[in-house]
Design an enzyme around this catalytic site. Structure first.
Site, short mmCIF file in Angstrom:
data_model
loop_
_atom_site.label_atom_id
_atom_site.label_comp_id
_atom_site.label_asym_id
_atom_site.label_seq_id
_atom_site.Cartn_x
_atom_site.Cartn_y
_atom_site.Cartn_z
N HIS A 7 0.82 -1.21 0.00
CA HIS A 7 0.00 0.00 0.00
C HIS A 7 0.86 1.26 0.00
O HIS A 7 0.36 2.38 0.00
CB HIS A 7 -0.90 -0.05 1.24
N LYS A 32 3.31 4.34 -1.08
CA LYS A 32 3.33 5.24 -2.24
C LYS A 32 4.50 6.17 -2.03
O LYS A 32 4.43 7.10 -1.22
CB LYS A 32 2.04 6.08 -2.31
N ASP A 42 16.96 10.06 -8.35
CA ASP A 42 18.42 10.25 -8.35
C ASP A 42 19.04 9.99 -6.98
O ASP A 42 20.06 10.60 -6.64
CB ASP A 42 18.78 11.68 -8.83
N HIS A 100 -8.31 11.35 0.71
CA HIS A 100 -7.50 10.14 0.84
C HIS A 100 -6.31 10.38 1.76
O HIS A 100 -5.51 9.46 2.01
CB HIS A 100 -7.04 9.80 -0.60
#
Ligand SMILES: *[C@@H]1O[C@H](CO)[C@@H](O)[C@H](O)[C@H]1NC(C)=O
Ligand SMILES: *[C@@H]1O[C@H](CO)[C@@H](O)[C@H](O)[C@H]1NC(C)=O
Ligand SMILES: *[C@@H]1O[C@H](CO)[C@@H](O)[C@H](O)[C@H]1NC(C)=O
Ligand SMILES: *[C@@H]1O[C@H](CO)[C@@H](O)[C@H](O)[C@H]1NC(C)=O
Ligand SMILES: *[C@@H]1O[C@H](CO)[C@@H](O)[C@H](O)[C@H]1NC(C)=O
Ligand SMILES: *[C@@H]1O[C@H](CO)[C@@H](O)[C@H](O)[C@H]1NC(C)=O
Ligand SMILES: *[C@@H]1O[C@H](CO)[C@@H](O)[C@H](O)[C@H]1NC(C)=O
Ligand SMILES: *[C@@H]1O[C@H](CO)[C@@H](O)[C@H](O)[C@H]1NC(C)=O
Ligand SMILES: *[C@@H]1O[C@H](CO)[C@@H](O)[C@H](O)[C@H]1NC(C)=O
Length: 503
Positions: free
Chosen positions: A210, A212, A217, A424
């Site tokens: 779940h 994110k 770099d 969210h």
């Protein structure tokens, strides 16, 4: 008769004696023997000035309320090498996306627009981009929707394709199975040379991946609530942070990315002990410390589930609890869903760990608590009794305030877009700390779902010209939403199951 009475008294004394011995044995057992023979338990009580909590390595450790380790802990730490020999100038910027047609909200913000920050990050990439994301659906056709608001997502996918044309490597870890079964994004990117691994979370932990986050770099980081989904850019309210020029935190988060990467190989199993190079010294009791532009920042990442925490990695639940328990004035939290239970495991279990921590600080320290919970078409109304129960603790006479509001995003003319028009975000802010996470506040997210959290504290090193800290900025974002017409007090919800906007 006399003899009888004497023997009765004598047997009473014997009983009392026997009870005392049992009582003493019980005390000895509880205090000395039990900790040796039984694993430590997550102790939710606050003892004197110390908070008992799982230590980063699964041992029960003691910390003061400031989260400072005791002297003996510090002595243990001495001798560990300093990992922060980077030439960093870490800059933390909040990013958010506001769904279309929320006129009261779109105004000024202490955060940058998410799509702009993502595009700039990709433009700046020269070498590598690593992305961990639950699922991918960046185009309208991915979910069978034809809507102009999918355009920013489609542009993002195009930008990712150009990375590969520029010889910037793109490495992606995602969850298997996926929600977006019809999406072709990953096939498109693999066709251009992206490396993709699908982590079989269902098989490994009965959960999902779940998380994110991005690592660009090996020096810039994005972490937040947004998935690689076009709806996260235009139809769902999201909050995250971008950390620029920060090799120390980027390479630390890369260790978590690597835990997913190795588990994405067919047949891989979760190691009982992660190899030494996955462990970290940047954690709850030893955060990274940085000074930039007159601002002293401390920060560390947490991870879940506990089996994905190599040595030294703070568990996500501990990170969240330490932020709640560290609050002294206020705690504002915005989460999509709040359940003091498990959600996916059956039978459903009561799990009041976060709930109790909130009640404790509200009761023991009169911390003002505001919870902003999302509600939309797909929300489960069984959440409301738990929220009403929390709010019921409020009592002005004893200085206890737990107030809950429900954030409802009007659907307007966007009813053609499934699973959208919700908030969210998953964060908490206190006068001391910011916690940004990827987990809903219910059990499964901390026990078998792979997620990450980030705890940040900033203070101005120049009292003459104090700049706003990240706590100040997130607090103002929370207050903007709390005072907006979309935040409905729990008592005023028009019918328990109705999360449609009535204005
Ligand atoms: C650190 O970076 C600054 C500016 O980018 C540079 O001037 C300095 O020489 C660097 N120091 C080291 C030890 O690399
Ligand atoms: C995937 O496509 C099939 C066939 O078009 C459709 O029936 C199904 O609902 C789609 N699933 C999702 C999650 O969009
Ligand atoms: C999508 O909708 C637009 C107008 O709303 C229409 O012109 C276009 O043909 C549609 N595309 C598809 C693939 O249905
Ligand atoms: C990408 O790398 C390949 C092989 O290393 C090289 O031939 C090509 O010129 C590079 N392209 C760009 C745009 O740098
Ligand atoms: C990151 O560092 C580079 C080089 O020192 C600088 O040009 C850039 O402005 C920095 N980025 C941010 C967001 O501060
Ligand atoms: C740890 O070392 C192994 C073997 O050298 C390597 O394959 C792995 O990628 C390393 N992991 C991390 C997180 O550096
Ligand atoms: C409530 O808090 C206020 C301000 O912190 C304080 O003045 C007051 O004495 C408190 N009352 C009780 C009953 O604790
Ligand atoms: C949807 O509603 C917004 C205002 O809420 C309006 O500006 C927009 O034109 C509408 N779009 C369509 C396609 O009706
Ligand atoms: C939790 O959050 C995810 C997205 O982050 C959402 O899809 C899901 O429905 C939420 N609720 C539960 C109970 O998982």
């Amino acid at each position: 008769m006399g003899v009888d009475r004497t023997s009765k008294v004598a047997s009473k004394i014997q009983i009392i004696g026997a009870l005392s011995v049992i009582w003493l044995l019980a005390i000895v057992f509880m205090h000395f023997v039990r900790p040796i023979i039984l694993p430590p338990v997550l102790n939710l009580g606050v003892e004197k000035d110390e908070v008992l909590i799982y230590g980063p390595w699964g041992n029960e450790r003691r910390f003061t309320e400031e989260g400072q380790p005791n002297r003996e802990e510090l002595e243990k730490e001495e001798g560990e090498e300093d990992v922060w020999s980077y030439n960093d100038s870490c800059k933390f910027v909040l990013v958010e996306s506001i769904p279309q047609d929320l006129p009261y909200i779109s105004a000024r913000s202490a955060a940058q627009p998410l799509i702009q920050s993502w595009m700039e990050l990709l433009d700046s990439a020269q070498d590598s981009v690593h992305i961990a994301s639950y699922y991918w659906s960046l185009t309208g056709p991915d979910i069978g929707v034809n809507d102009s608001s999918s355009q920013p997502g489609e542009e993002l996918l195009g930008k990712l394709e150009t990375l590969l044309a520029r010889n910037v490597s793109l490495t992606i870890a995602t969850s298997d199975p996926t929600l977006a079964v019809n999406s072709t994004d990953l096939e498109v990117l693999m066709g251009k040379g992206a490396q993709v691994r699908k982590v079989p979370m269902k098989h490994l932990t009965h959960g999902v991946l779940h998380s994110k986050f991005w690592i660009v770099d090996m020096k810039h980081v994005y972490l937040g609530s947004a998935n690689m989904d076009w709806r996260s850019l235009t139809q769902v309210k999201e909050l995250g942070v971008v950390i620029y020029n920060c090799s120390s935190l980027a390479s630390d988060l890369e260790k978590t990315f690597q835990t997913y990467w190795v588990l994405g190989v067919p047949g891989a199993t979760i190691p009982k002990h992660w190899p030494q190079n996955y462990s970290t010294n940047i954690n709850w009791h030893h955060p990274l410390q940085e000074t930039l532009d007159g601002m002293v920042t401390t920060a560390y990442f947490s991870a879940s589930p506990p089996t994905f925490c190599p040595r030294g990695r703070t568990k996500d639940l501990e990170a969240l609890l330490s932020v709640i328990r560290g609050a002294e004035d206020f705690l504002y939290a915005s989460v999509m869903e709040y359940f003091p239970t498990s959600r996916f495991e059956h039978p459903i279990r009561y799990w009041p760990v976060i709930d109790n921590a909130l009640r404790e600080v509200a009761f023991n320290r009169h911390v003002l608590i505001h919870l902003l919970i999302s509600c939309g078409k797909n929300s489960d109304p069984s959440m409301f009794p738990y929220l009403r129960s929390l709010q019921a603790l409020t009592n002005p006479q004893t200085n206890i305030t737990i107030e809950v509001k429900i954030f409802i995003i009007p659907v307007g003319n966007h009813s053609n877009i499934p699973y959208s028009r919700v908030s969210h975000s998953k964060y908490a802010v206190t006068e001391k700390k910011v916690y940004l996470g990827t987990s809903n506040w219910s059990e499964d997210y901390f026990t078998n779902t792979a997620g990450v959290g980030l705890v940040i504290n900033q203070r101005s090193s120049d009292p003459q010209h104090p700049a706003p800290t990240i706590q100040d900025n997130l607090k103002s974002i929370f207050e903007r939403d709390w005072q907006s017409p979309y935040a409905i007090s729990l008592d005023k919800l028009p019918g328990q199951q109705d999360c449609a906007w009535h204005a």
